[in-house]
Design a protein around this motif. Sequence first.
Motif, PDB file in Angstrom:
ATOM      1  N   ALA A 312       2.433   9.248  -6.290  1.00 21.57           N
ATOM      2  CA  ALA A 312       1.741   8.147  -5.614  1.00 21.57           C
ATOM      3  C   ALA A 312       2.348   7.880  -4.238  1.00 21.57           C
ATOM      4  O   ALA A 312       1.627   7.653  -3.255  1.00 21.57           O
ATOM      5  N   HIS A 313       3.674   7.936  -4.125  1.00 22.04           N
ATOM      6  CA  HIS A 313       4.329   7.737  -2.827  1.00 22.04           C
ATOM      7  C   HIS A 313       4.047   8.905  -1.885  1.00 22.04           C
ATOM      8  O   HIS A 313       3.927   8.708  -0.668  1.00 22.04           O
ATOM      9  N   ARG A 314       3.963  10.101  -2.421  1.00 28.44           N
ATOM     10  CA  ARG A 314       3.610  11.238  -1.556  1.00 28.44           C
ATOM     11  C   ARG A 314       2.219  11.044  -0.968  1.00 28.44           C
ATOM     12  O   ARG A 314       1.982  11.298   0.220  1.00 28.44           O
ATOM     13  N   PHE A 315       1.294  10.581  -1.794  1.00 30.42           N
ATOM     14  CA  PHE A 315      -0.058  10.342  -1.306  1.00 30.42           C
ATOM     15  C   PHE A 315      -0.072   9.188  -0.306  1.00 30.42           C
ATOM     16  O   PHE A 315      -0.801   9.235   0.697  1.00 30.42           O
ATOM     17  N   LEU A 316       0.753   8.164  -0.545  1.00 33.00           N
ATOM     18  CA  LEU A 316       0.857   7.034   0.378  1.00 33.00           C
ATOM     19  C   LEU A 316       1.227   7.502   1.778  1.00 33.00           C
ATOM     20  O   LEU A 316       0.730   6.967   2.776  1.00 33.00           O
ATOM     21  N   GLU A 317       2.083   8.501   1.872  1.00 28.21           N
ATOM     22  CA  GLU A 317       2.565   8.980   3.165  1.00 28.21           C
ATOM     23  C   GLU A 317       1.738  10.133   3.731  1.00 28.21           C
ATOM     24  O   GLU A 317       2.057  10.650   4.797  1.00 28.21           O
ATOM     25  N   SER A 318       0.673  10.514   3.037  1.00 32.83           N
ATOM     26  CA  SER A 318      -0.141  11.648   3.488  1.00 32.83           C
ATOM     27  C   SER A 318      -1.137  11.272   4.570  1.00 32.83           C
ATOM     28  O   SER A 318      -1.704  12.157   5.233  1.00 32.83           O
ATOM     29  N   ASN A 319      -1.409   9.973   4.734  1.00 33.20           N
ATOM     30  CA  ASN A 319      -2.439   9.470   5.660  1.00 33.20           C
ATOM     31  C   ASN A 319      -3.842   9.924   5.279  1.00 33.20           C
ATOM     32  O   ASN A 319      -4.754   9.905   6.103  1.00 33.20           O
ATOM     33  N   GLU A 320      -4.027  10.318   4.027  1.00 34.62           N
ATOM     34  CA  GLU A 320      -5.341  10.750   3.563  1.00 34.62           C
ATOM     35  C   GLU A 320      -6.135   9.613   2.928  1.00 34.62           C
ATOM     36  O   GLU A 320      -7.335   9.744   2.705  1.00 34.62           O
ATOM     37  N   GLN A 321      -5.475   8.499   2.631  1.00 36.33           N
ATOM     38  CA  GLN A 321      -6.132   7.463   1.843  1.00 36.33           C
ATOM     39  C   GLN A 321      -7.143   6.682   2.654  1.00 36.33           C
ATOM     40  O   GLN A 321      -7.034   6.563   3.870  1.00 36.33           O
ATOM     41  N   PHE A 322      -8.097   6.121   1.928  1.00 39.27           N
ATOM     42  CA  PHE A 322      -9.076   5.206   2.508  1.00 39.27           C
ATOM     43  C   PHE A 322      -9.069   3.983   1.602  1.00 39.27           C
ATOM     44  O   PHE A 322      -9.746   3.931   0.587  1.00 39.27           O
TER      45      PHE A 322
END
Length: 329
Positions: A312-322
């Motif tokens: 979840a933290h890796r995804f948080l820092e990926s800048n891919e989220q909307f």
Amino acid sequence: MVRVVRFHEHGGPEVLRIETIDVPRPGRGDVQIRVKALGLNRAEASLRSGTYIETPPLPSGLGLEAAGIVETVGEGVDGFVPGDAVSIVPPLSMVRWPAYGELATFPAALVVKHPPSLSFETAAAVWMQYLTAYGALIDIAKLRRKDFVVITAVSSSVGLAAIQIANIVGATTIAVTRTSAKTKALREAGATHVIASAEDNLEARLKNIAGQDGIRVVFDPIGGPIFEPLTTAMSRGGILLEYGGLSPEPTPFPLFTVLSKSLTLRGYLVHEIIADPTRLEIAKAFILDGLTSGSLQPVICKIFPFNEIVEAHRFLESNEQFGKIVVTI
């Protein structure tokens, strides 16, 4: 014994560990909740990596947002009983009151009975984003009908919350995103105009949209080179609220633009709303009204289980989220 997330050294997402510890009963004035969902924020990644405004003793817990069920009520607390469904206004210190765990304790003043229509996942995605956007746009900038407002980093949960709040008061929103990939989604989220800063001439597009009226309010967590085109397109007496520093590049001070237009460039942290009981109550009422009416609707990007907190933290820092990243327990 309950499971919590802690880190023993600063670093990337991999330093996060799920550990089993004893959690003390709540003290006077506190409420302990059985956590059902967590809302993730960039501040938590900053604390973990050692770049946050707090410097924690190690090992440290973390986390600013949670929703769940009241487990135990401390002495001197009225208005809550075990079994109440609640969500948490972010505390001033996540080191003192960390949210990442099966049980978490918070001051009663920060515990809110959320509308029964909200799921725990949605309730965990409410307070940081809407308080941050409300405090800047409504409490400080006094955003009003027909104002032009620029919102950068707009696909973040705070950016999307800002669009919704601006729409409530009738302002014209200009969403600034890096590429055009999210243009359709941003328009569907309520943005009046969308500018892809890596593909368009930002200054020219802003001036073309706002015309002679100019942009009165800018809401930005990036800083860096974007400051110059933003301020150049602002109206006389406009205000730029800076609530982050995501750009790795230096942020120039546009001296002559600021002087010639009498601009206000203001640093802003949501803590100034949370720390003021009167302002916080007004903000909570605005947000709860919006949630009840449906004019405020948290956007959840992705839900992770608790045992995937590192992912979840890796995804948080990926800048891919909307929108918001949520973790369920």
